[in-house]
Design an enzyme around this catalytic site. Structure first.
Site, PDB file in Angstrom:
ATOM      1  N   CYS A  35       0.830  -1.215   0.000  1.00  0.00           N
ATOM      2  CA  CYS A  35       0.000   0.000   0.000  1.00  0.00           C
ATOM      3  C   CYS A  35       0.865   1.267   0.000  1.00  0.00           C
ATOM      4  O   CYS A  35       1.580   1.525   0.960  1.00  0.00           O
ATOM      5  CB  CYS A  35      -0.908  -0.047   1.235  1.00  0.00           C
TER       6      CYS A  35
ATOM      7  N   CYS B  28       0.181   3.665   2.829  1.00  0.00           N
ATOM      8  CA  CYS B  28       0.726   3.107   4.073  1.00  0.00           C
ATOM      9  C   CYS B  28       2.219   3.409   4.177  1.00  0.00           C
ATOM     10  O   CYS B  28       2.721   3.767   5.249  1.00  0.00           O
ATOM     11  CB  CYS B  28       0.504   1.595   4.125  1.00  0.00           C
TER      12      CYS B  28
END
Length: 109
Positions: free
Chosen positions: A31, A34
Site C-alpha cells: 500500500c 501506508c
C-alpha cells in the site's frame, strides 16, 4: 517504539489490557499510502512518547485478525483508551493533519 502485532496474544497484551492510549495502525506492505504514513507515524510516536503506545498490524499477514475490525481500507488507525475503541483515522494524512486528528480524538475520548 512502534510495536508489531503478530497474534491475538500480542494484541491482548499490548492493546486489550493496556491502560491509557494505544494507536493501532492497520497497514499493508504493498500500500503506497501506508508507506507514506510510516515516517508520519514514527514522528508521532517520538512526539507522543509516554502519552500513546503505537502498534501496527500487517493486514495481509493477520487477515483473520483484521477482519472483525471491518476496515474500509488501509491505512486505518484505530485509537483505543483502556482497551476500548475511541475513534479512527482512515487514509493518508500529512504529519500536521494526522497529529490534529489524533489529538482531537484524544480530547473527545
Amino acid at each position: 517504539m512502534i510495536y508489531d502485532i503478530h497474534s491475538e496474544k500480542d494484541f491482548d497484551e499490548t492493546v486489550g489490557s493496556a491502560k491509557g492510549w494505544v494507536l493501532l495502525d492497520f497497514f499493508a506492505t504493498w500500500c503506497r499510502p501506508c508507506k507514506l504514513m510510516a515516517p508520519v507515524l514514527e514522528k508521532a510516536d517520538e512526539e507522543m512518547a509516554g502519552e500513546v503506545t503505537f502498534c501496527r498490524v500487517d493486514v495481509d499477514a493477520m487477515e483473520d485478525f483484521a477482519e472483525p475490525f471491518q476496515l474500509v481500507g488501509v491505512p486505518t488507525f484505530i485509537l483505543f483508551r483502556d482497551g476500548m475503541e475511541k475513534g479512527r483515522i482512515i487514509g493518508y494524512n500529512d504529519s500536521r493533519t494526522f497529529m490534529e486528528k489524533l489529538r482531537g480524538l484524544m480530547a473527545e475520548g
